[in-house]
Design an enzyme around this catalytic site. Structure first.
Site, PDB file in Angstrom:
ATOM      1  N   HIS B 326      35.152  35.756  40.199  1.00 28.38           N
ATOM      2  CA  HIS B 326      35.730  36.576  40.457  1.00 28.38           C
ATOM      3  C   HIS B 326      34.498  38.467  40.721  1.00 28.38           C
ATOM      4  CE1 HIS B 326      38.767  34.173  40.214  1.00 28.38           C
ATOM      5  NE2 HIS B 326      40.039  34.621  40.776  1.00 28.38           N
ATOM      6  N   GLY B 327      34.176  38.655  39.889  1.00 29.90           N
ATOM      7  CA  GLY B 327      33.261  39.396  40.090  1.00 29.90           C
ATOM      8  C   GLY B 327      31.967  39.624  38.644  1.00 29.90           C
TER       9      GLY B 327
END
Lengths: 298, 483
Positions: B326-327
């Site tokens: 996700h990041g």
């Protein structure tokens, strides 16, 4: 397939028609700027930031000078002096007439920049404002503005309870609670806010050059008067800190104009909604005083 | 190009008309048209990054063909490795280079040494995490001989770049999507109309729910030190709806758009906030990613077949990598760990597959027990979302810390954006919950019964379109674009 295309076309048509109907509700209560971008080209203009937008009443000036005025002032973010504002003024001005009157309100903030390099116009704050991208300022309805720059949801076009109302002549009437305590609280807040701004605002040669360019340009079409509007004494202190020698800074602009009047000497004679903006009654009083001053010089 | 933009509103009808009326006679031409429009869609954001997609597609296409011809296990492994290195290499470089460089430098400070890490001024290509996983799954499936590679280069490029799902999923598998490019598409009124309804519902979730919730969420998260515990908790709940509206809204628009062109994409969200435990939540949230991790990571690692240690390790690996996907930030990693900690007790006590069916299958309303289960799952996931939304770990922990104070029992304050606005958001969230509850057994909430009068359905669509227009919040980027 044809049935689907027909149905979706009808659907899109109905939705578009409804959207256009909703857009037609946009008026002076929609927001603080929309109406100014929908009126035809104008002859006599009031220019500047929100101080002028709220403080100078065209009808009062018209009564004294017998000329129709249009308030084309916006806000400190959108209309400090610069290329963006000058382009908009050019688009709004009816260039077929001469002998007009132009009132340019000036203060230290409107010739300052927020950028690290105060002359780097590529980062000027108004480059992100509606005034930068809305090229057509004389069309009604102004779809471009409504689609790209209208703040908030569109239901506000129909149900709006904003304390501000923009008149057809461009004057922004603001009805705030006039209770002394509220005014004091708002003034205190605004003064604090402007004190904080001190750290980031810097005088900009580029902006000042654009002020002169604006005057030069308007000189072709009539007389240009420079006005420093009054502010609350506490805010005056802040402005003096930002630019203690304001009058000498703008001396060259004064020289190419048809006159300059500084109302800041009578700051305490006027009342404000928040320390910066004149309230309705004081705005009327000041507009009248300004009108008679201009009349005396005509 | 954003789905909620005027550009897309103009782009979609033009592409639709050209697709069905001009290019429909020749499948190859139609597929070429899809590739070109998909590249236009992507290039609208930044055409320079098209080279990445084209290169990635080219590598996987060739790897697929070579895998088909090669029988030697070592060569096959090398080919798969090439695909993995290219795809993960791009992803790692653009997304994680700075993160790992900084984390490495921070780790050095533990040994009393400091150095300034090399940081690259990189732009993260939109959707890179999505199309990388999609194309990677193709190579793995071909390697495992689960899927016969395609020789049709146009179909393959169309599969990788298909614009409805290119930048934010659903992450499609070649087994589902690729064959659809090889078969002639026929137009069906009901399918297309259902697509329109799904698009509208997706837009409602994105524009009305997510973009409006963002107003409250931004205010609360940006000034969390000024608010009471109850307001902070409410802020986390609003973020739960924001991210759901944002991402599931995108998926609905993507699936609906694909249906307009005769394609069926996999369901990506199955009403996750009606889940009764965290395991069910993860079967219903971002399904295409969860199943990707399940099939290509969890099961190859041994899944839940081993002892407690293997199960625990695999669970943490999956959630940790999911967080990192996700990041490039420690907040996402902790978010992953938080979810692993919630999931693990269910797995170890073999209760993770307790709630496989839709809640209240036989009845209209849930029973008391279901309500409590759903509410507690929602609260737990919302607490997890705090890590997802916070800018840094210290801020996330501080936010959490500020929730659990005495002020948790005070009256929350969310009216900083105006009472009317706050009230409207609450009303629309209620509309969302009610509509989705009654549509929870369907593929999307506006999937009507075929017997329902078509005219009434169009009226519903019209009403939703007007609500979207009137009450849409300030346009915000899709959250998942950054992934």
């Amino acid at each position: 397939m044809k049935k689907f295309v027909l149905h979706t076309s009808l659907f899109i048509l109905c939705v578009t028609a409804s959207i256009l109907t909703i857009f037609s509700f946009a008026d002076g209560s929609s927001d603080e700027f929309y109406l100014k971008l929908t009126t035809p080209k104008q002859e006599n203009l009031i220019l500047g930031t929100s101080k002028a937008a709220q403080g100078l009443q065209p009808k009062v000036l018209e009564n004294v000078l017998d000329k129709k005025f249009y308030n084309f002032a916006f806000s400190l973010l959108a209309s400090p002096y610069g290329k963006t504002y000058l382009t908009s003024i050019k688009n709004k001005l009816d260039r077929s007439t001469k002998g007009n009157i132009f009132i340019l309100t000036i203060d230290p903030w409107s010739i300052c920049s927020l950028t690290q390099n105060s002359n780097d116009s590529s980062y000027f704050r108004e480059n992100k404002s509606f005034l930068y991208s809305v090229r057509n300022v004389n069309t009604s309805p102004n779809f471009y503005y409504l689609i790209h720059h209208f703040q908030g949801s569109y239901y506000k076009l129909i149900f709006n309870k904003s304390p501000a109302f923009l008149h057809n002549d461009g004057w922004l009437e603001v009805e705030l609670v006039a209770d002394n305590k509220d005014v004091e609280r708002r003034t205190e807040f605004t003064v604090d806010d402007y004190r904080e701004k001190l750290a980031s605002y810097r005088y900009s040669d580029v902006r000042f050059e654009y002020l002169k360019k604006t005057i030069d340009y308007l000189n072709i079409y009539g007389k240009v008067y420079l006005v420093r509007l009054p502010v609350h004494p506490a805010l005056m202190e802040v402005e003096n800190t930002l630019m203690p020698n304001f009058d000498s800074v703008i001396q060259k602009a004064i020289e190419i104009s048809d006159g300059y009047i500084d109302f800041s000497a009578s700051n305490s004679e006027y009342k404000y909604t928040d320390g910066v903006h004149l309230n309705k009654e004081s705005g009327e009083k000041l507009s009248s005083a300004l009108g008679y001053w201009i009349k005396s010089r005509e | 190009m954003l789905f909620n933009s005027i550009d897309f509103a103009i782009f979609l009808p033009i592409v639709f008309i050209l697709y069905w009326f001009v290019t429909n006679r020749n499948l190859k031409v139609q597929n070429i048209f899809l590739v070109l429009t998909s590249y236009l869609f992507y290039g609208w954001w930044n055409w320079k990054f098209l080279a990445l997609i084209i290169f990635s597609s080219g590598v996987d296409y060739l790897v697929g063909l070579r895998l088909d011809k090669t029988e030697r296990a070592t060569n096959r492994k090398i080919l798969l490795l090439i695909s993995i290195i290219v795809n993960i290499g791009f992803l790692g470089f653009f997304k994680y280079f700075n993160f790992f460089a900084e984390s490495f430098a921070s780790a050095f400070t533990l040994f009393g040494r400091t150095f300034e890490p090399t940081r690259l001024n990189l732009i993260l290509p939109v959707g890179i995490s999505f199309y990388t996983f999609q194309t990677l799954s193709y190579s793995i499936d071909v390697y495992k001989r689960k899927f016969k590679p395609t020789r049709d280069i146009v179909s393959f490029f169309a599969f990788v770049s298909f614009f409805p799902q290119l930048v934010a999923g659903p992450i499609e598998r070649a087994t589902n999507l690729l064959p659809q490019f090889s078969a002639k598409r026929t137009f069906e009124y009901n399918n297309a109309f259902d697509g329109v309804k799904q698009i509208l519902w997706g837009l409602f979730k994105k524009v009305v729910i997510a973009d409006n919730c963002a107003l409250i969420v931004n205010q609360v998260f940006d000034n969390y030190t000024n608010y009471s515990g109850s307001t902070l908790l409410l802020g986390a709940f609003f973020f739960a709806f924001q991210i759901y509206g944002d991402f599931s809204g995108y998926s609905d628009i993507a699936i609906g758009t694909a249906r307009l062109f005769g394609f069926e994409l996999k369901q990506n969200f199955a009403y996750p906030y009606f889940s009764r435990d965290i395991a069910e939540f993860w079967r219903r949230w971002h399904i295409s990613l969860s199943t990707w991790f399940r099939d290509y990571l969890y099961i190859p690692l041994g899944g839940s077949r081993g002892g407690s240690w293997v199960k625990t390790r695999n669970t943490f690996v999956i959630f940790l990598i999911s967080g990192l996907w996700h990041g490039a930030n420690w907040t996402f990693i902790v978010w992953g760990i938080f979810n692993a900690l919630l999931f693990l007790p269910l797995l170890l006590t073999k209760r993770n597959r307790k709630n496989l069916d839709v809640v209240a299958t036989q009845s209209m309303f849930p029973n008391f027990r279901d309500v409590i289960s759903m509410a507690s799952t929602f609260v737990l996931t919302s607490l997890g979302w705090i890590f997802f939304r916070a800018e840094s770990l210290p801020k996330a922990f501080s936010y959490l810390n500020n929730i659990f104070t005495r002020s948790l029992f005070s009256k929350p304050y969310v009216f900083g954006i105006g009472e009317t606005q706050a009230l409207l958001i609450i009303i629309f969230i209620s509309v969302l919950i009610i509509t989705e509850w009654f549509g929870r057994r369907k593929l999307h909430a506006l999937h009507f019964d075929k017997k329902q009068n078509v005219f009434i359905q169009w009226i519903v669509c019209f009403t939703i379109a007007i609500i979207i227009f009137l009450f849409g919040g300030k346009q915000q980027d899709f959250i998942y674009f950054q992934f």
